[in-house]
Design an enzyme around this catalytic site. Sequence first.
Site, PDB file in Angstrom:
ATOM      1  N   ASN A  10       0.871  -1.178   0.000  1.00 11.97           N
ATOM      2  CA  ASN A  10       0.000   0.000   0.000  1.00 11.97           C
ATOM      3  C   ASN A  10       0.909   1.231   0.000  1.00 11.97           C
ATOM      4  OD1 ASN A  10      -1.757   2.076   0.482  1.00 11.97           O
ATOM      5  ND2 ASN A  10      -2.430   1.371   2.500  1.00 11.97           N
ATOM      6  N   LYS A  12       0.127   4.254  -0.294  1.00 11.96           N
ATOM      7  CA  LYS A  12      -0.513   5.440   0.302  1.00 11.96           C
ATOM      8  C   LYS A  12      -0.283   6.663  -0.601  1.00 11.96           C
ATOM      9  CE  LYS A  12      -0.215   3.226   4.757  1.00 11.96           C
ATOM     10  NZ  LYS A  12      -0.132   3.305   6.214  1.00 11.96           N
ATOM     11  N   HIS A  96      -9.475   1.045   4.906  1.00 13.10           N
ATOM     12  CA  HIS A  96      -8.196   1.238   5.598  1.00 13.10           C
ATOM     13  C   HIS A  96      -8.410   2.179   6.781  1.00 13.10           C
ATOM     14  CE1 HIS A  96      -4.094   2.522   6.429  1.00 13.10           C
ATOM     15  NE2 HIS A  96      -3.724   1.399   5.849  1.00 13.10           N
ATOM     16  N   GLU A  98      -6.854   4.641   7.788  1.00 13.86           N
ATOM     17  CA  GLU A  98      -6.722   6.080   7.462  1.00 13.86           C
ATOM     18  C   GLU A  98      -7.986   6.595   6.784  1.00 13.86           C
ATOM     19  OE1 GLU A  98      -2.972   5.505   5.474  1.00 13.86           O
ATOM     20  OE2 GLU A  98      -2.152   4.909   7.418  1.00 13.86           O
ATOM     21  N   GLU A 168      -5.122  -4.860  10.561  1.00 11.95           N
ATOM     22  CA  GLU A 168      -4.099  -3.836  10.760  1.00 11.95           C
ATOM     23  C   GLU A 168      -4.369  -3.095  12.066  1.00 11.95           C
ATOM     24  OE1 GLU A 168      -2.216  -2.664   6.762  1.00 11.95           O
ATOM     25  OE2 GLU A 168      -3.928  -1.350   7.051  1.00 11.95           O
ATOM     26  N   GLY A 174       2.673   2.480  10.676  1.00 13.96           N
ATOM     27  CA  GLY A 174       3.597   3.598  10.518  1.00 13.96           C
ATOM     28  C   GLY A 174       4.335   3.978  11.786  1.00 13.96           C
ATOM     29  N   SER A 214       3.669  -2.003  10.241  1.00 11.49           N
ATOM     30  CA  SER A 214       5.115  -2.071  10.460  1.00 11.49           C
ATOM     31  C   SER A 214       5.733  -3.415  10.078  1.00 11.49           C
ATOM     32  CB  SER A 214       5.469  -1.696  11.913  1.00 11.49           C
ATOM     33  OG  SER A 214       5.079  -0.353  12.177  1.00 11.49           O
TER      34      SER A 214
HETATM   35  P1  13P Z   1       3.203   0.496   7.591  1.00 13.88           P
HETATM   36  O1  13P Z   1       3.733  -0.796   7.026  1.00 13.88           O
HETATM   37  O2  13P Z   1       3.934   1.696   7.093  1.00 13.88           O
HETATM   38  O3  13P Z   1       3.093   0.433   9.091  1.00 13.88           O
HETATM   39  O4  13P Z   1       1.705   0.655   7.036  1.00 13.88           O
HETATM   40  C1  13P Z   1       0.812  -0.393   7.156  1.00 13.88           C
HETATM   41  C2  13P Z   1      -0.413  -0.073   6.392  1.00 13.88           C
HETATM   42  O5  13P Z   1      -1.187   0.796   6.761  1.00 13.88           O
HETATM   43  C3  13P Z   1      -0.660  -0.833   5.153  1.00 13.88           C
HETATM   44  O6  13P Z   1      -1.957  -0.614   4.692  1.00 13.88           O
END
Ligand code: 13P
Length: 252
Positions: A10, A12, A96, A98, A168, A174, A214
């Site tokens: 992803n 983003k 997601h 976010e 997640e 992150g 992560s």
């Molecule tokens: P990170 O791997 O940067 O923690 O992000 C995970 C994520 O949100 C994947 O959709």
Amino acid sequence: MVRKPFIAGNWKMNMDLQSSIDLASGIAHGLGASEACEVAVCPPSVYLAAVVKAVAGNPVGVGAQNCYFERDGAFTGELSASMVSNIGCQYVILGHSERRSIFGESDADVNKKVFAALEAGLTPIVCVGELLEEREAGRTLDVIRTQFEGSLAGLSSDQMQHCVIAYEPVWAIGTGKVATPDQAEEVHASIRGLLTSSFDQATAESVRIQYGGSVKPDNASELLSQPNIDGALVGGASLKTDSFLAIVKAAN
Ligand code: 13P
């Protein structure tokens, strides 16, 4: 039943056009001919078409990070599931954290998007995950159950089998604070249980459940060796060819 591991990146809201093409081709060329796992990249929507072209002929799927649930019409700024499919994508990430926390998406919105994605022939990657305060209050499994039931309401077993679930934990996204394999496995096993109780055994055995939050080359093998962890949804470590390929290798 053997579930084929599935690693998706992803991206983003990162990258530019050229770096998207370079990353996608780097991944495509770095994969062996007979990867034992399914691989996909999910670039920002404006780069989807270029990335589809960059990976053409290679075993790398492409997914959008979101879509809208309506088919067409006056929805300025939105993309329909059929548009995503029409340009050659196979997947779409839905719900997601976010999208849920920054853009206010509810389980009911995610549910409508899941139906739209399936109708367009896409594989939805449906995300669930608890906040840190929910985990600390001992509410993790309740939160996951609510998101699961709301986001996947009304699906037939056949439709459910065309979906992927991504667990997640929001506190791991992150932050560099990865869930321990035991913490992740506990939630994955409970999601597997929800698949059995809400659908049936065959569905529970066939649906892939990815872990996200992560995931890095140095923690991927241990996570992926858990019985109910069938892949990873990777954020930061999917932005570099080497680290993403190392995670794919860990899954093979
Ligand atoms: P990170 O791997 O940067 O923690 O992000 C995970 C994520 O949100 C994947 O959709």
